[in-house]
Scaffold this motif. Structure first.
Motif, short mmCIF file in Angstrom:
data_model
loop_
_atom_site.label_atom_id
_atom_site.label_comp_id
_atom_site.label_asym_id
_atom_site.label_seq_id
_atom_site.Cartn_x
_atom_site.Cartn_y
_atom_site.Cartn_z
N LEU A 1 35.86 49.22 17.94
CA LEU A 1 34.79 50.09 19.03
C LEU A 1 33.82 50.34 17.88
O LEU A 1 34.31 50.55 16.35
N VAL A 2 32.81 50.01 17.75
CA VAL A 2 31.94 50.44 16.66
C VAL A 2 30.54 51.55 17.19
O VAL A 2 30.43 51.58 18.28
N SER B 1 21.87 54.29 17.49
CA SER B 1 22.15 54.50 19.70
C SER B 1 22.42 55.18 20.10
O SER B 1 23.80 55.62 18.93
N PRO B 2 22.77 55.67 20.54
CA PRO B 2 24.15 56.76 21.13
C PRO B 2 25.02 55.70 21.91
O PRO B 2 26.34 56.04 22.71
N HIS B 3 25.03 53.77 21.86
CA HIS B 3 26.63 53.56 22.61
C HIS B 3 26.77 53.20 21.95
O HIS B 3 27.53 53.21 20.57
N VAL B 4 28.43 53.15 22.50
CA VAL B 4 30.06 52.12 22.50
C VAL B 4 29.50 50.65 22.15
O VAL B 4 29.27 50.77 23.05
N TYR B 5 29.73 50.14 20.88
CA TYR B 5 29.47 48.98 20.93
C TYR B 5 31.13 48.32 21.08
O TYR B 5 31.74 48.57 20.34
N LEU C 1 29.74 49.00 25.46
CA LEU C 1 31.02 49.02 26.51
C LEU C 1 31.10 50.65 26.87
O LEU C 1 31.04 50.30 28.43
N VAL C 2 30.32 51.66 26.33
CA VAL C 2 29.83 52.38 26.85
C VAL C 2 27.99 52.90 26.82
O VAL C 2 28.11 52.85 25.50
N ARG D 1 35.05 45.06 31.29
CA ARG D 1 34.39 44.60 29.69
C ARG D 1 35.85 45.39 29.34
O ARG D 1 37.15 44.64 27.96
N LEU D 2 36.18 46.80 29.95
CA LEU D 2 37.43 47.32 29.10
C LEU D 2 38.53 46.89 29.33
O LEU D 2 39.98 47.15 29.48
#
Length: 119
Positions: free
Chosen positions: A34-35, A76-80, A91-92, A105-106
């Motif tokens: 996760l990044v 970016s506010p997202h989690v990849y 992912l989120v 995907r989770l």
């Protein structure tokens, strides 16, 4: 969290495998990593090991959204989820209205973890 004194902290995601080898002496696991890159000075990482990845990814997204909104030079506010071949998927996805989790995907991620970890 990897924080850089220079303005290239988050851009090191482009050389993630090498950055992980040099800083953490780790490879991207087959299940991925996760990044989050909320602003240009930081890159946040999490190596999934079990189904707690759901809580971790949502928590990371909330923290990334806050950092993205408050810190200078937002990215970016997202989690990849980044795979060993450097394919990245959101992912989120987080925004002011809340977060949207890619449930499909989770589930794939949790199934890809070693059996002892996913139990």
């Amino acid at each position: 969290m990897l924080r850089a004194d220079d303005s290239f902290g988050a851009s090191r995601v482009m050389v993630l495998p090498e950055a992980l080898r040099r800083t953490l002496r780790r490879e991207i696991p087959p299940s991925g990593v996760l990044v989050a890159v909320p602003h240009k000075f930081e890159m946040w990482l999490h190596f999934p090991v079990d189904d707690s990845v759901l809580d971790v990814s949502v928590g990371m997204a909330f923290d990334a959204l806050c950092a993205w909104a408050q810190e200078p030079f937002p990215l970016s506010p997202h989690v990849y989820l980044v795979s060993p071949d450097m394919h990245a998927e959101v992912l989120v996805a987080a925004d002011a209205e809340g977060a949207s989790l890619d449930h499909r995907r989770l589930r794939q991620l949790i199934r890809s973890l070693p059996p002892s970890a996913a139990a």
